[in-house]
Design a protein around this motif. Structure first.
Motif, PDB file in Angstrom:
ATOM      1  N   HIS A 173      61.046  -1.027  -8.105  1.00 55.86           N
ATOM      2  CA  HIS A 173      59.523  -1.493  -8.063  1.00 55.86           C
ATOM      3  C   HIS A 173      58.876  -0.440  -7.383  1.00 55.86           C
ATOM      4  O   HIS A 173      59.005   0.266  -6.183  1.00 55.86           O
ATOM      5  CB  HIS A 173      59.443  -2.715  -7.026  1.00 55.86           C
ATOM      6  N   VAL A 174      57.906   0.249  -8.136  1.00 55.34           N
ATOM      7  CA  VAL A 174      57.027   1.500  -7.785  1.00 55.34           C
ATOM      8  C   VAL A 174      55.859   1.304  -7.385  1.00 55.34           C
ATOM      9  O   VAL A 174      55.007   0.475  -8.245  1.00 55.34           O
ATOM     10  CB  VAL A 174      57.074   2.406  -9.111  1.00 55.34           C
ATOM     11  N   GLY A 175      55.210   1.616  -6.637  1.00 55.81           N
ATOM     12  CA  GLY A 175      53.859   1.811  -6.263  1.00 55.81           C
ATOM     13  C   GLY A 175      53.162   3.139  -6.420  1.00 55.81           C
ATOM     14  O   GLY A 175      53.666   4.270  -6.231  1.00 55.81           O
ATOM     15  N   LEU A 176      51.781   3.134  -7.270  1.00 58.07           N
ATOM     16  CA  LEU A 176      51.370   4.636  -7.538  1.00 58.07           C
ATOM     17  C   LEU A 176      49.807   4.312  -7.290  1.00 58.07           C
ATOM     18  O   LEU A 176      49.247   3.486  -7.648  1.00 58.07           O
ATOM     19  CB  LEU A 176      51.680   4.834  -8.833  1.00 58.07           C
ATOM     20  N   THR A 177      49.437   5.594  -6.629  1.00 56.27           N
ATOM     21  CA  THR A 177      47.825   5.509  -6.205  1.00 56.27           C
ATOM     22  C   THR A 177      47.137   6.817  -6.976  1.00 56.27           C
ATOM     23  O   THR A 177      47.818   7.677  -7.304  1.00 56.27           O
ATOM     24  CB  THR A 177      47.536   5.345  -5.020  1.00 56.27           C
ATOM     25  N   ALA A 178      45.785   6.622  -7.135  1.00 53.68           N
ATOM     26  CA  ALA A 178      45.066   7.863  -7.097  1.00 53.68           C
ATOM     27  C   ALA A 178      44.410   7.970  -5.649  1.00 53.68           C
ATOM     28  O   ALA A 178      43.695   7.091  -5.499  1.00 53.68           O
ATOM     29  CB  ALA A 178      43.778   7.571  -7.868  1.00 53.68           C
ATOM     30  N   CYS A 179      44.896   8.882  -4.935  1.00 50.22           N
ATOM     31  CA  CYS A 179      44.501   8.844  -3.448  1.00 50.22           C
ATOM     32  C   CYS A 179      43.088   8.747  -3.257  1.00 50.22           C
ATOM     33  O   CYS A 179      42.242   9.282  -3.759  1.00 50.22           O
ATOM     34  CB  CYS A 179      45.257  10.218  -2.942  1.00 50.22           C
ATOM     35  N   SER A 180      43.093   7.938  -2.066  1.00 50.23           N
ATOM     36  CA  SER A 180      41.779   7.746  -1.588  1.00 50.23           C
ATOM     37  C   SER A 180      41.184   8.546  -0.557  1.00 50.23           C
ATOM     38  O   SER A 180      39.915   8.353  -0.046  1.00 50.23           O
ATOM     39  CB  SER A 180      41.773   6.378  -0.981  1.00 50.23           C
ATOM     40  N   ALA A 181      41.929   9.369   0.006  1.00 50.42           N
ATOM     41  CA  ALA A 181      41.350  10.563   1.220  1.00 50.42           C
ATOM     42  C   ALA A 181      40.903  11.681   0.583  1.00 50.42           C
ATOM     43  O   ALA A 181      41.212  12.525   0.003  1.00 50.42           O
ATOM     44  CB  ALA A 181      42.649  10.890   2.094  1.00 50.42           C
ATOM     45  N   GLU A 182      39.451  11.774   0.910  1.00 55.20           N
ATOM     46  CA  GLU A 182      38.586  12.779   0.316  1.00 55.20           C
ATOM     47  C   GLU A 182      39.132  14.203   0.590  1.00 55.20           C
ATOM     48  O   GLU A 182      39.237  15.115  -0.104  1.00 55.20           O
ATOM     49  CB  GLU A 182      37.305  12.707   0.778  1.00 55.20           C
ATOM     50  N   LYS A 183      39.616  14.348   2.095  1.00 54.98           N
ATOM     51  CA  LYS A 183      40.331  15.574   2.297  1.00 54.98           C
ATOM     52  C   LYS A 183      41.427  16.148   1.679  1.00 54.98           C
ATOM     53  O   LYS A 183      41.532  17.133   1.462  1.00 54.98           O
ATOM     54  CB  LYS A 183      40.561  15.527   4.064  1.00 54.98           C
TER      55      LYS A 183
END
Length: 202
Positions: A173-183
């Motif tokens: 079971h995989v979780g994947l994001t487009a990261c939310s941290a601007e820095k």
């Protein structure tokens, strides 16, 4: 079976089943964007991706083609089969609301999308909670240490079209994001694309 590429909008995420021997391809379509990945053994969520075990066995903090990503039980979970960027992070945890409250005063007490929230939301259908999510593999994230140990977060070195490809060594079971941290993303959050290829056995 090969899925059509899916686009994750900036500051979002998803969760999905990745079967053994299927291949996950993560692409940075515009360049300079991080994608957080975390996974669990599909049949037992007490077995999960381990930064510590993986770094121990690879003897490097810079994982790339040919390296194996291990679980907390020292079993292979993913193998890196292609990597056109070559710089990723496996030291830092996914950004959370607490990250922005504690480290970025300009966001203190104001809601901010986060990778931890997006991972937990994406994995919730599989029964995963935020407290079960540990240190993520931060694909395309550019973290480097000073000789004295201080860490720096610089803009990703990835350029448009760079890819990071892994093969599943067990059902996950995989979780994947487009990261939310601007820095982490050179000041601007951008989309991430991903696709899955291989057997879709049930």
């Amino acid at each position: 079976m090969t899925t059509e590429p899916t686009t994750l909008a900036p500051q979002t995420g998803t969760g999905f089943l990745l079967r053994k021997d299927q291949v996950l391809t993560v692409v940075d379509p515009q360049g300079g964007q991080v994608s957080d990945l975390f996974c669990f053994a599909a049949d037992d969520h007490d077995e999960r991706l381990s930064s510590g075990r993986t770094i121990d066995y690879a003897n490097t903090i810079y994982l790339t083609t040919g390296h194996t990503l291990y679980s907390n039980r020292s079993r292979p979970m993913l193998t890196v089969v292609d990597d056109s960027c070559g710089r990723h992070d496996f030291l830092l945890t996914p950004c959370s609301q607490d990250t922005f409250d504690l480290l970025y005063p300009e966001f203190e007490s104001a809601y901010h999308p986060s990778c931890l929230e997006n991972l937990a939301t994406g994995l919730e259908p599989f029964g995963v909670t935020a407290d079960q999510i540990g240190t993520t593999l931060n694909i395309f994230m550019n973290v480097w240490p000073e000789p004295g140990g201080e860490l720096h977060i610089d803009p990703p070195t990835s350029v448009a079209g760079d890819r990071f490809v892994v093969r599943a060594e067990m059902d996950l079971h995989v979780g994947l994001t487009a990261c939310s941290a601007e820095k982490s993303n050179g000041g601007v959050c951008k989309p991430i694309e991903f696709s899955v290829s291989g057997s879709d056995r049930t």
